[in-house]
Design a protein around this motif. Structure first.
Motif, mmCIF file in Angstrom:
data_model
loop_
_atom_site.group_PDB
_atom_site.id
_atom_site.type_symbol
_atom_site.label_atom_id
_atom_site.label_comp_id
_atom_site.label_asym_id
_atom_site.label_seq_id
_atom_site.Cartn_x
_atom_site.Cartn_y
_atom_site.Cartn_z
ATOM 1 N N TYR A 1 -11.700 2.212 9.774
ATOM 2 C CA TYR A 1 -12.011 0.839 10.194
ATOM 3 C C TYR A 1 -10.704 0.114 10.451
ATOM 4 N N TYR B 1 0.822 -1.206 0.000
ATOM 5 C CA TYR B 1 0.000 0.000 0.000
ATOM 6 C C TYR B 1 0.858 1.258 0.000
ATOM 7 N N HIS C 1 -7.390 1.904 10.015
ATOM 8 C CA HIS C 1 -7.147 2.482 8.695
ATOM 9 C C HIS C 1 -8.055 3.701 8.618
ATOM 10 N N LYS D 1 -5.483 7.190 2.469
ATOM 11 C CA LYS D 1 -5.401 6.077 3.424
ATOM 12 C C LYS D 1 -4.421 6.415 4.541
ATOM 13 N N ARG E 1 -16.067 -7.656 5.786
ATOM 14 C CA ARG E 1 -14.932 -6.926 6.350
ATOM 15 C C ARG E 1 -13.754 -6.858 5.377
ATOM 16 N N HIS F 1 -8.235 -2.918 12.768
ATOM 17 C CA HIS F 1 -7.905 -3.922 13.773
ATOM 18 C C HIS F 1 -7.877 -3.262 15.153
ATOM 19 N N HIS G 1 1.482 -1.551 7.428
ATOM 20 C CA HIS G 1 1.738 -1.567 5.978
ATOM 21 C C HIS G 1 3.173 -1.209 5.626
HETATM 22 C C1 MLT Z 1 -7.203 -3.968 5.834
HETATM 23 O O1 MLT Z 1 -7.047 -4.165 7.042
HETATM 24 O O2 MLT Z 1 -8.216 -4.303 5.216
HETATM 25 C C2 MLT Z 1 -6.108 -3.257 5.087
HETATM 26 O O3 MLT Z 1 -4.906 -3.389 5.788
HETATM 27 C C3 MLT Z 1 -6.483 -1.805 5.090
HETATM 28 C C4 MLT Z 1 -6.610 -0.945 3.940
HETATM 29 O O4 MLT Z 1 -6.889 -1.376 2.837
HETATM 30 O O5 MLT Z 1 -6.493 0.293 4.130
#
Ligand code: MLT
Ligand code: FAD
Ligand code: ZN
Length: 475
Positions: A383, A80, A392, A350, A335, A385, A432
Motif C-alpha cells: 500500500y 523505520y 510500502h 517492510k 489509511r 503513496h 524512510h
Molecule cells: C505509511 O505510509 O503509512 C508509512 O510510511 C509506511 C509503513 O509503515 O510501512
C-alpha cells in the motif's frame, strides 16, 4: 574513526565542557532512547544528552569531535530503518532534540514559520493553523516525530503529490556541524542562488553530516475545501488511469492519491478499534484520493464527475464520497493506521520503494507473482503513496511465524524485491531513508561514482567520522 576514549574519560569531559546540558546515564532513563520503533535494534549508549539550544548542541559536538566520541542524533525515534538507535558498543552519545521545541517566529506575510528541530510535526501543524496558515507535511507519526527528524530523513507522507517532500518545504535551516561550528542559514527566501545548496545537502543526510537545530518552513493559506473519496478500482492499472484522469480534471487540486489492497483494509478493520470498511463487497484494490482548494469552489462535484467518468470506462467499480468531516477523518484514519495494524498482526518485512508511476502496474504484477511463488506463507500488504510512485511493499505472516524465522528470510526477500524495483527504474529508499537497515542495499545499488562522492562529502564534513557511524554509508 579514531579509537573512542574510555567511557569514564568521555563522560568526565562531557560533564566538564557541557556542564549545562542534562545528561542521562541511568538505565531506566536512557532505555527509551536505545531501541527503535520497530524493535529491530537494541543499542547501548555512553549517555543521552538533552540540549536546550543550538549553543549547547555546539558545545557537545565540539567536545565529541575533539575526543572522538561518536554521536547519534535522535528526534522522535519513529525511524523505520534504525537510524536513530545507537550501536551495541555503549560508546556512542545519543543527542535527543526533544527539549528544543519552541516556535521561534511566524511570518504570515511571507508564509513562513521558524521552529526548533525538536518540535513535534503535529505541533508545527497546529502553530501554522493557529496563525491562519497551513503546513502540509503529513505522516501517520505526526504526533511523535519531530521536524528535525523529518528534515534529516527528507520525509514524504500523504501530501507529497501536491506539496512535495520535506526538503521542498524547507526555506532555511540552522545546523551544528560535527566539529561544533554552527551553519546558520535560517533564511526565509523563496529565491536564493548563492553557491552550493548546503541546506539541501544536510536535509536527508540522516544525522551523518550534522545536527539540524532549527528550520524555516514554507506555509500556505488555509484550505477552504476538501473532497475525499474511497474508491474500489479494477486493478493497479485502473488506479493509475484514474490518477491521470484526476490530474487532468483537477490539476494542482489533487492533494493525495493512496493505493490500498484489500489485505490492508482487512488488517485495519481487524486490529484497529472502530474501523470499518467504507465500501460493501470485497474488491482487490482501493484508492483513497483527496482534492483540496484554497478557495471556496465545488470540489465534491468535480470529484464526483471524474469518478462517474472513470466508472464508465471500467476503472472504478464502486466509490464512497466523504459526506462529512467525520467520514473524511474515518477514511484517513483507516489509511493511517495500516502500519499499526500490520505491527499488531505479527512479524513482517517492510519495503519502502518507488518506481515511475507509469511502471507501477508492471512492477506490482511481477513482484506480487514473486512473493506468491517464493514466500507462500506470506501475505502481501502493498500500500502507499501511489500518486508519487511510492509503495510500502510489505509482507505479513498472518498464519503466525516466529520473528526470528522472518528475520532470517528478510535479506533474501529484500534483495529480490529491490532487484525488481531497480529493473523498473525505481529506488530502494523512497521516503524512510537508509538508516542502519539498508546500508548494504545502498552500497549494492549505488554506482561507484555516487558512492565515491558520498564518501568524499562525508570525509569533508565529518573527517573523524563521529556522526551516526554505521548509518547510511558502510564504514
Ligand atoms: C505509511 O505510509 O503509512 C508509512 O510510511 C509506511 C509503513 O509503515 O510501512
Ligand atoms: P528519528 O527516528 O528520531 O531519526 C531519524 C533519522 O534522523 C536518524 O538517522 C536520526 O539520527 C536523524 N535525526 C533525527 N533528528 C535529527 C536532527 N535534528 N538533526 C540531524 N539528524 C537527525 N515516514 C515517511 O516519510 N512517510 C510516512 O508516511 C511515514 N509514516 C509513518 C507512520 C508511522 C506510524 C511511523 C511510526 C513512522 C512513519 N514514517 C513515515 C517514518 C518516520 O516517522 C519518519 O522517518 C520521520 O521523519 C522520522 O522523524 P523522527 O523525529 O522520529 O526521527
Ligand atoms: Zn509512507
Amino acid at each position: 574513526m579514531s579509537a573512542a576514549p574510555a567511557a569514564s574519560v568521555a563522560l568526565e569531559a562531557l560533564r566538564r565542557n557541557c556542564a549545562e546540558v542534562p545528561l542521562l546515564t541511568l538505565g531506566e532513563d536512557t532505555a527509551p532512547y536505545l531501541t527503535d520503533h520497530r524493535r529491530l535494534y537494541h543499542g547501548q549508549a555512553l549517555a543521552v544528552a538533552l540540549p536546550r539550544s543550538a549553543a549547547q548542541v555546539s558545545a557537545l559536538l565540539a567536545c565529541c569531535h575533539s575526543l572522538g566520541i561518536a554521536v547519534v542524533p535522535q528526534g522522535g525515534n519513529t525511524s523505520y530503518c534504525g537510524g536513530a538507535t545507537p550501536d551495541e558498543s555503549g560508546q556512542q552519545l545519543v543527542i535527543g532534540l526533544g527539549h528544543m521545541n519552541r516556535v521561534r517566529a511566524i511570518d504570515t506575510a511571507n508564509y513562513s514559520i521558524t521552529v526548533e528541530a525538536g518540535c513535534l510535526l503535529a505541533h508545527v501543524q497546529r502553530a501554522a493553523d493557529a496563525a491562519g496558515c497551513y503546513f502540509p507535511l503529513e505522516l501517520g507519526s505526526a504526533g511523535s516525530c519531530q521536524i528535525g527528524g523529518n528534515l534529516a530523513t527528507n520525509a514524504g507522507g500523504l501530501n507529497v503529490l501536491r506539496f512535495g517532500m520535506a526538503r521542498e518545504l524547507a526555506l532555511g535551516i540552522e545546523a551544528v556541524l560535527p566539529d561544533g561550528r554552527v551553519f546558520q542559514r535560517l533564511r526565509s527566501l523563496r529565491k536564493d542562488n548563492t553557491g552550493y545548496d548546503l541546506k539541501s545537502l544536510l536535509i536527508g543526510s540522516e544525522g551523518t553530516l550534522g545536527i539540524i537545530t532549527a528550520a524555516t518552513l514554507k506555509l500556505w493559506p488555509p484550505l477552504r475545501r476538501r473532497a475525499t473519496a474511497f474508491v474500489a478500482v479494477a486493478d493497479v492499472a485502473a488506479a493509475i488511469a484514474l490518477l491521470a484522469q484526476l490530474r487532468a480534471a483537477a490539476g494542482e487540486r489533487l492533494h493525495s492519491f493512496e493505493l490500498l489492497p484489500r489485505a490492508a483494509v482487512e488488517l485495519a478493520c481487524r486490529f484497529i478499534a472502530d474501523t470499518r470498511a467504507p465500501l460493501d463487497g470485497a474488491h482487490a484494490w482501493y484508492v483513497l484520493c483527496e482534492l483540496s482548494s484554497f478557495v471556496d469552489e465545488p470540489l465534491d462535484e468535480l470529484l464526483q464527475n471524474a469518478l462517474v467518468q472513470a466508472s464508465s470506462l471500467g476503472w472504478v467499480l464502486d466509490a464512497a464520497l466523504a459526506a462529512s468531516e467525520a467520514q473524511r477523518r474515518a477514511f484517513w484514519s483507516l489509511r493511517e493506521t495500516i502500519p499499526e495494524a500490520q505491527r499488531r498482526a505479527g512479524p513482517g518485512v517492510k519495503h519502502d520503494i518507488s518506481v515511475p508511476v507509469s511502471a507501477l502496474p508492471a512492477f506490482v504484477a511481477e513482484a506480487s507473482a514473486w512473493v506468491r511463488r517464493e514466500v507462500p506463507a506470506g501475505t502481501l500488504v502493498a500500500y502507499g503513496h501511489a500518486g508519487d510512485g511510492n509503495l510500502h511493499f510489505n509482507i505479513n505472516w498472518l498464519g503466525g511465524a516466529a520473528a526470528a524465522d522472518v528475520a532470517r528470510q528478510e535479506p533474501l526477500i529484500r534483495r529480490a524485491i529491490h532487484d525488481l524495483v531497480v529493473a523498473h527504474g525505481g529506488s530502494i529508499s523512497a521516503e524512510h531513508g537508509i538508516g542502519r537497515l539498508k546500508v548494504a542495499e545502498l552500497q549494492h545499488y549505488t554506482s561507484p561514482v555516487e558512492l565515491d562522492l558520498m564518501r568524499e562529502i562525508k570525509r569533508a564534513l565529518d573527517p573523524k567520522g563521529i556522526m551516526n557511524p554505521g548509518k547510511l554509508l558502510a564504514p
